[in-house]
Write a protein that holds these residues in place. Structure first.
Motif, short mmCIF file in Angstrom:
data_model
loop_
_atom_site.label_atom_id
_atom_site.label_comp_id
_atom_site.label_asym_id
_atom_site.label_seq_id
_atom_site.Cartn_x
_atom_site.Cartn_y
_atom_site.Cartn_z
N ASP A 4 -20.99 -8.24 -25.85
CA ASP A 4 -21.28 -9.46 -26.67
C ASP A 4 -20.28 -10.20 -25.92
OD1 ASP A 4 -22.48 -11.15 -27.83
OD2 ASP A 4 -21.27 -10.82 -29.63
N ASP A 5 -18.97 -9.82 -25.86
CA ASP A 5 -18.08 -10.65 -25.26
C ASP A 5 -18.01 -11.02 -23.79
OD1 ASP A 5 -16.59 -10.73 -28.00
OD2 ASP A 5 -15.13 -9.18 -27.53
N LEU B 187 -20.96 -10.84 -22.21
CA LEU B 187 -22.16 -11.61 -21.85
C LEU B 187 -22.05 -13.10 -22.32
CD1 LEU B 187 -24.88 -9.21 -23.19
CD2 LEU B 187 -24.48 -10.13 -20.76
N GLU B 188 -20.90 -13.49 -23.35
CA GLU B 188 -20.80 -14.69 -23.75
C GLU B 188 -19.78 -15.39 -23.03
OE1 GLU B 188 -22.38 -16.47 -26.09
OE2 GLU B 188 -23.85 -14.56 -26.20
N SER B 189 -19.31 -14.72 -22.08
CA SER B 189 -18.20 -15.14 -21.20
C SER B 189 -18.46 -16.04 -20.12
CB SER B 189 -17.32 -14.22 -20.42
OG SER B 189 -17.85 -13.46 -19.77
N ALA C 244 -25.31 -18.72 -17.31
CA ALA C 244 -25.95 -19.05 -18.60
C ALA C 244 -27.00 -18.96 -18.92
CB ALA C 244 -25.72 -20.69 -18.70
N GLU C 245 -27.75 -18.40 -17.90
CA GLU C 245 -29.31 -17.81 -18.14
C GLU C 245 -29.37 -16.39 -18.27
OE1 GLU C 245 -31.81 -19.92 -18.26
OE2 GLU C 245 -30.35 -21.49 -18.19
N LEU D 277 -29.14 -12.87 -20.26
CA LEU D 277 -29.67 -12.27 -21.57
C LEU D 277 -28.55 -12.06 -22.36
CD1 LEU D 277 -32.31 -9.64 -20.51
CD2 LEU D 277 -32.73 -11.67 -21.28
N ASP D 278 -28.53 -12.42 -23.55
CA ASP D 278 -27.47 -12.35 -24.69
C ASP D 278 -27.62 -10.79 -24.81
OD1 ASP D 278 -29.62 -12.11 -26.47
OD2 ASP D 278 -29.09 -13.96 -27.60
N LEU D 279 -26.77 -10.42 -25.80
CA LEU D 279 -26.57 -9.02 -26.34
C LEU D 279 -28.01 -8.48 -27.03
CD1 LEU D 279 -24.88 -6.20 -26.77
CD2 LEU D 279 -24.26 -7.48 -28.90
N ASP E 20 -35.84 -12.62 -29.65
CA ASP E 20 -34.93 -12.48 -28.72
C ASP E 20 -35.14 -11.07 -28.11
OD1 ASP E 20 -34.25 -15.03 -28.86
OD2 ASP E 20 -32.46 -14.72 -29.85
N TRP E 21 -35.10 -10.02 -29.00
CA TRP E 21 -34.92 -8.79 -28.54
C TRP E 21 -36.49 -8.31 -27.95
CZ3 TRP E 21 -37.84 -4.24 -29.20
CH2 TRP E 21 -36.97 -3.12 -29.09
#
Length: 215
Positions: free
Chosen positions: A20-21, A23-25, A30-31, A33-35, A118-119
């Protein structure tokens, strides 16, 4: 009645926090996928009817190549994603359910506005990578099995065929609660070939049967 298996975590909390850290860095587009989306994406790769080249799914997940600090970080992050996928395969192969990273409840909120959406959107992104493989053979069965993921992803809300389902909160809520079982159903459909019937052994004739004794 048999009890429903306890869902199995695919990574521990520390590993999920590490992903998560990252992917958010700012090292990731920015496009990307998030966690939550990445979790769905990797679970779909675990279920997929054929293997996807790592270079292909890495590019899709990150929306390009991240700016890894060094080779060690690259190996660490990719190894965690591969472990998530491999752990999903192991669990599903044993008939266990994957633990999903959200509560299985919409709470009168549109799926696309929740982590569930999202999932499922991440899951469908992996399907799009090799769509032909998912639908070849028995297109109708594949469409039926994938319908819940499509409906909950919010990616198909403009399609007429999805309108009735999208406007049926009770049915959507039922699908959400069934998501772990639906993942297992997909795995069994694509990854576990049906058992072939065992050949019937030929019966042996008793000695002398069919022959007339000489007199």
């Amino acid at each position: 009645m048999p009890e429903t298996p306890v869902p199995q975590p695919l990574l521990d909390d520390d590993a999920l926090d590490r992903l998560d850290d990252f992917l958010e860095s700012e090292r990731v587009d920015a496009e990307a996928l998030d966690l939550i989306g990445a979790h769905g994406f990797l679970v779909a790769l675990a279920v997929a009817p054929r293997e996807i080249d790592p270079a292909t799914w890495i590019t899709e997940l990150f929306h390009g190549e991240p700016e890894f600090a060094d080779d060690a970080q690259r190996r660490e992050i990719l190894a965690l994603f591969e472990a998530l996928r491999d752990n999903a395969i192991t669990a599903l192969d044993e008939g266990l359910l994957p633990e999903l990273p959200f509560e299985l409840e919409l709470g009168d909120i549109a799926p696309a506005e929740t982590p569930i959406g999202d999932w499922c959107a991440g899951f469908m992104e992996a399907v799009f990578l090799d769509e032909a493989a998912w639908f070849e053979g028995d297109e109708e069965a594949a469409a039926t099995l994938l319908l819940p993921f499509m409906a909950l992803s919010g990616l198909f809300d403009d399609e007429p065929d999805m309108a009735d389902l999208a406007n049926d909160p009770m049915r959507l809520e039922d699908l959400v609660q069934q998501l772990p079982e639906l993942v297992l159903d997909l795995y069994l459909h694509y990854r576990v070939p049906p058992e072939k019937p065992k050949p019937t052994p030929r019966k042996k004739k008793p000695a002398g049967r069919g022959k007339r004794r000489k007199t």
